[in-house]
Write a protein that holds these residues in place. Structure first.
Motif, PDB file in Angstrom:
ATOM      1  N   GLY A 121     -29.743 -43.981  -3.531  1.00 12.81           N
ATOM      2  CA  GLY A 121     -28.529 -44.659  -3.956  1.00 12.81           C
ATOM      3  C   GLY A 121     -27.963 -45.648  -2.968  1.00 12.81           C
ATOM      4  O   GLY A 121     -26.998 -46.354  -3.281  1.00 12.81           O
ATOM      5  N   LYS A 145     -27.121 -48.860  -1.030  1.00 12.38           N
ATOM      6  CA  LYS A 145     -27.117 -50.261  -1.419  1.00 12.38           C
ATOM      7  C   LYS A 145     -27.635 -51.135  -0.281  1.00 12.38           C
ATOM      8  O   LYS A 145     -27.547 -50.781   0.896  1.00 12.38           O
ATOM      9  CB  LYS A 145     -25.704 -50.710  -1.812  1.00 12.38           C
ATOM     10  N   ALA A 191     -38.656 -49.691  -3.525  1.00 11.49           N
ATOM     11  CA  ALA A 191     -37.839 -48.728  -4.258  1.00 11.49           C
ATOM     12  C   ALA A 191     -36.985 -47.864  -3.339  1.00 11.49           C
ATOM     13  O   ALA A 191     -35.861 -47.504  -3.695  1.00 11.49           O
ATOM     14  CB  ALA A 191     -38.723 -47.850  -5.139  1.00 11.49           C
ATOM     15  N   ASN A 238     -32.147 -51.865  -1.225  1.00 14.57           N
ATOM     16  CA  ASN A 238     -31.585 -50.865  -2.132  1.00 14.57           C
ATOM     17  C   ASN A 238     -32.533 -49.669  -2.255  1.00 14.57           C
ATOM     18  O   ASN A 238     -33.723 -49.852  -2.516  1.00 14.57           O
ATOM     19  CB  ASN A 238     -31.394 -51.462  -3.531  1.00 14.57           C
ATOM     20  N   ASN A 239     -32.004 -48.467  -2.078  1.00 13.89           N
ATOM     21  CA  ASN A 239     -32.795 -47.273  -2.346  1.00 13.89           C
ATOM     22  C   ASN A 239     -32.471 -46.820  -3.771  1.00 13.89           C
ATOM     23  O   ASN A 239     -31.428 -46.208  -4.020  1.00 13.89           O
ATOM     24  CB  ASN A 239     -32.476 -46.174  -1.332  1.00 13.89           C
ATOM     25  N   THR A 240     -33.373 -47.158  -4.693  1.00 12.53           N
ATOM     26  CA  THR A 240     -33.133 -46.852  -6.107  1.00 12.53           C
ATOM     27  C   THR A 240     -33.750 -45.530  -6.529  1.00 12.53           C
ATOM     28  O   THR A 240     -33.718 -45.173  -7.709  1.00 12.53           O
ATOM     29  CB  THR A 240     -33.700 -47.978  -6.996  1.00 12.53           C
ATOM     30  N   THR A 241     -34.303 -44.784  -5.570  1.00 10.94           N
ATOM     31  CA  THR A 241     -34.915 -43.499  -5.897  1.00 10.94           C
ATOM     32  C   THR A 241     -33.848 -42.407  -5.967  1.00 10.94           C
ATOM     33  O   THR A 241     -32.694 -42.606  -5.569  1.00 10.94           O
ATOM     34  CB  THR A 241     -35.968 -43.099  -4.850  1.00 10.94           C
ATOM     35  N   THR A 242     -34.258 -41.254  -6.440  1.00 17.01           N
ATOM     36  CA  THR A 242     -33.346 -40.109  -6.496  1.00 17.01           C
ATOM     37  C   THR A 242     -33.671 -39.046  -5.454  1.00 17.01           C
ATOM     38  O   THR A 242     -32.891 -38.107  -5.256  1.00 17.01           O
ATOM     39  CB  THR A 242     -33.408 -39.446  -7.887  1.00 17.01           C
TER      40      THR A 242
END
Length: 309
Positions: free
Chosen positions: A133, A135, A180, A229-233
């Motif tokens: 999450g 940014k 990612a 951006n870290n868009t992983t979970t």
């Protein structure tokens, strides 16, 4: 600006046995170069054991530079001798720093024309972990720290630009780094831009080098870059950030306070000099008009001599 072979356009990925002249060439051309297998994964696993408590205990940053999902471990020289040996004193990083950051000046001393040589020194050592999450950072240049002002150029000229950059940085991937999970964004060629371009850097122009654990990215600090951006979970992007600057400039991270004397004394003299325990010729950094090395080792003062700068 020459190389031993032809390289295609864009950021290049090279091996550790690539000739240093090629590495210098690519940094001058693109602003940076990725080096595969710079540090072994096993060494990085051991290094992480030295720093994980500090990363886990990090406080949340107030401001826009680091998102709240980011954790850091500064003062790495104090925390990990293994990091210091394998990353700070890495032979390729050391060679690049020497090539781009050594400053030579001549001046009259009475009737004698003397040359002074100011060698590079470390300026910051921080491990940075971007959590799910997180940014992207604003695209920025670390060269702004030293107020460097330069014009735009079309390509690098070895004589004209030998003092253009104040800082060299190295990012070593502590895990697989991807777009990612927050891989560092950078704009190849932006090191050739003026200090303040007509327009701000456009994230659409940035690339994200994908690195395997142990790969390194060495770059000039004038290259526009920033964490992505870290868009992983579930992925935590870990990178070791090591920056060096010219010997006559102020360090970003004050190594004399960040590395306690009792820990500094554990390092060999070459490492101590890179930390900053040496006189930047002609006369920068002395203590009691002597090499600051003796401030760490007062028992050796009997061998010290005061000499001309």
């Amino acid at each position: 600006m020459t190389s031993s072979k032809e390289y295609g356009p864009g950021l290049q990925y090279v091996s550790t046995d690539t000739p240093l002249e090629d590495i210098y060439y690519l940094i001058k051309r693109d602003g940076g170069v990725a080096i595969r297998n710079l540090i072994t994964p096993e060494i990085l696993d051991e290094t992480y054991e030295d720093i994980k408590d500090r990363i886990n205990d990090d406080a949340e940053w107030e401001g826009a530079f680091f998102p709240k999902e980011t954790k850091r471990a500064p003062s790495l020289i104090a925390r990990s001798p293994l990091y210091t040996k394998t990353q700070v004193m890495n032979p390729i990083f050391q060679a690049v720093c020497s090539h781009f950051l050594t400053t030579r000046s001549t001046f009259w001393w009475g009737d004698n024309l003397k040359e002074s040589v100011s060698k590079p020194q470390i300026t910051s050592c921080v491990a940075i972990e971007i959590g799910p999450g997180g940014k992207a950072q604003p695209l920025h240049r670390d060269s702004y720290i030293h107020h460097r002002k330069v014009p735009e150029i079309d390509e690098w000229d070895d004589e004209r630009d030998k003092e253009r950059d104040p800082t060299v940085g190295m990012f070593v991937a502590g895990c697989k780094v991807t777009r990612a999970n927050g891989g560092t964004q950078l704009i190849p060629g932006s090191h050739l831009w003026a200090t303040v371009p007509d327009k701000p850097p456009n994230p659409a122009d940035a690339i994200v080098p994908e690195l395997e654990k142990g790969d390194g990215l060495i770059m000039l600090a004038s290259l526009f870059h920033g964490g992505g951006n870290n868009t992983t979970t579930d992925q935590y992007r870990l990178v070791y950030s090591t920056f060096a600057t010219r010997g006559y400039l102020r360090q970003e991270e004050n190594q004399y306070l960040a590395v306690p004397k009792e820990i500094a004394r554990q390092y060999d003299r070459a490492t101590l000099e890179f930390i900053g325990y040496y006189i930047s010729e002609p006369a920068g950094g002395w203590v009691e008009e002597l090499d600051p090395y003796y401030a760490l080792y007062p028992e050796k003062l009997k061998d010290a001599k005061m000499t001309d700068f």
